[in-house]
Write a protein that holds these residues in place. Structure first.
Motif, PDB file in Angstrom:
ATOM      1  N   SER A 147     -23.571   6.230 -12.296  1.00  0.00           N
ATOM      2  CA  SER A 147     -22.426   6.913 -12.911  1.00  0.00           C
ATOM      3  C   SER A 147     -21.085   6.385 -12.409  1.00  0.00           C
ATOM      4  CB  SER A 147     -22.515   8.416 -12.662  1.00  0.00           C
ATOM      5  OG  SER A 147     -22.373   8.705 -11.288  1.00  0.00           O
ATOM      6  N   PHE A 192     -18.984   3.738 -14.495  1.00  0.00           N
ATOM      7  CA  PHE A 192     -18.390   4.255 -15.720  1.00  0.00           C
ATOM      8  C   PHE A 192     -17.152   5.095 -15.429  1.00  0.00           C
ATOM      9  CE2 PHE A 192     -22.835   3.404 -16.784  1.00  0.00           C
ATOM     10  CZ  PHE A 192     -22.627   2.495 -17.811  1.00  0.00           C
ATOM     11  N   PHE A 193     -17.155   5.792 -14.305  1.00  0.00           N
ATOM     12  CA  PHE A 193     -15.938   6.500 -13.897  1.00  0.00           C
ATOM     13  C   PHE A 193     -14.825   5.503 -13.588  1.00  0.00           C
ATOM     14  CE2 PHE A 193     -18.822  10.086 -12.638  1.00  0.00           C
ATOM     15  CZ  PHE A 193     -18.283  11.010 -13.514  1.00  0.00           C
ATOM     16  N   SER A 194     -15.176   4.411 -12.941  1.00  0.00           N
ATOM     17  CA  SER A 194     -14.179   3.397 -12.617  1.00  0.00           C
ATOM     18  C   SER A 194     -13.574   2.793 -13.879  1.00  0.00           C
ATOM     19  CB  SER A 194     -14.825   2.311 -11.756  1.00  0.00           C
ATOM     20  OG  SER A 194     -13.886   1.362 -11.372  1.00  0.00           O
ATOM     21  N   ILE A 195     -14.404   2.516 -14.863  1.00  0.00           N
ATOM     22  CA  ILE A 195     -13.901   1.984 -16.133  1.00  0.00           C
ATOM     23  C   ILE A 195     -13.076   3.037 -16.862  1.00  0.00           C
ATOM     24  CG2 ILE A 195     -14.629   1.202 -18.424  1.00  0.00           C
ATOM     25  CD1 ILE A 195     -16.911  -0.287 -17.006  1.00  0.00           C
ATOM     26  N   MET A 196     -13.513   4.287 -16.795  1.00  0.00           N
ATOM     27  CA  MET A 196     -12.786   5.368 -17.458  1.00  0.00           C
ATOM     28  C   MET A 196     -11.373   5.519 -16.887  1.00  0.00           C
ATOM     29  SD  MET A 196     -13.875   9.364 -17.825  1.00  0.00           S
ATOM     30  CE  MET A 196     -13.546   9.761 -16.127  1.00  0.00           C
ATOM     31  N   PHE A 197     -11.206   5.246 -15.601  1.00  0.00           N
ATOM     32  CA  PHE A 197      -9.891   5.348 -14.977  1.00  0.00           C
ATOM     33  C   PHE A 197      -9.043   4.094 -15.160  1.00  0.00           C
ATOM     34  CE2 PHE A 197     -12.042   8.530 -12.078  1.00  0.00           C
ATOM     35  CZ  PHE A 197     -11.466   9.615 -12.704  1.00  0.00           C
ATOM     36  N   GLY A 198      -9.543   3.111 -15.907  1.00  0.00           N
ATOM     37  CA  GLY A 198      -8.750   1.932 -16.219  1.00  0.00           C
ATOM     38  C   GLY A 198      -9.160   0.676 -15.486  1.00  0.00           C
ATOM     39  N   ASN A 255     -11.685  -2.680 -14.463  1.00  0.00           N
ATOM     40  CA  ASN A 255     -12.379  -3.720 -15.208  1.00  0.00           C
ATOM     41  C   ASN A 255     -13.839  -3.784 -14.753  1.00  0.00           C
ATOM     42  OD1 ASN A 255     -12.277  -5.018 -12.723  1.00  0.00           O
ATOM     43  ND2 ASN A 255     -10.563  -6.321 -13.300  1.00  0.00           N
ATOM     44  N   ALA A 283     -15.891  -1.912 -11.637  1.00  0.00           N
ATOM     45  CA  ALA A 283     -17.086  -1.108 -11.883  1.00  0.00           C
ATOM     46  C   ALA A 283     -18.239  -1.558 -10.990  1.00  0.00           C
ATOM     47  CB  ALA A 283     -17.482  -1.202 -13.353  1.00  0.00           C
ATOM     48  N   GLY A 307     -13.722   5.553  -8.801  1.00  0.00           N
ATOM     49  CA  GLY A 307     -15.051   5.622  -9.391  1.00  0.00           C
ATOM     50  C   GLY A 307     -16.107   6.068  -8.404  1.00  0.00           C
TER      51      GLY A 307
END
Length: 133
Positions: free
Chosen positions: A8, A11-17, A19, A23, A81
């Motif tokens: 998980s 995906f949190f790292s990508i959700m916060f902007g 790359n 991630a 993330g």
């Protein structure tokens, strides 16, 4: 549990902007941080200490990843993330529900425990960041 947290976190790292490199760094940091917190939990049964230990480890790994791998990564996004699987969101939600249904004592104790765990996460990450500067 460690596998779910590791899957998980990117995906949190990508959700916060972040790359793809952020991630991947978040996945590695979460894997080692969560595994270390479970290891510490075997010896110290205090959730604040295990949260601090896990946050310290993923903070260090995030800094190492951002500085020394050569990938275009940001330690802040890796930490953002990696911290999300540690956040006691369900406990906070249950605490608010208990307070709303007039179970004030149990709601306040759950809320205070969740806030202390969140404080331990912040303290562990801060100590790791201070040591890496």
């Amino acid at each position: 549990m460690t596998v779910a947290a590791t899957l998980s976190a990117p995906f949190f790292s990508i959700m916060f902007g972040g790359n793809v490199y952020d991630a991947f760094g978040a996945a590695i940091a979460t894997l080692f941080g969560f595994a270390f917190s479970l290891y510490v939990e075997k010896f110290v049964r205090i959730p604040f200490v295990t949260a601090f230990a896990g946050a310290f480890v993923f903070g260090l790994i995030a800094q190492f990843w951002a500085r020394y791998t050569g990938f275009p990564s940001t330690a802040d996004l890796i930490i953002a993330g990696a911290v999300m699987p540690f956040v006691p969101g369900i406990a906070l939600t249950n605490a608010v529900r208990d307070i709303m249904t007039n179970h004030i004592n149990s709601g306040m104790s759950k809320m205070f425990e969740s806030l202390l765990i969140t404080l331990a996460l912040g303290a562990g990450t801060s100590v790791a960041l201070v040591l890496m500067t």
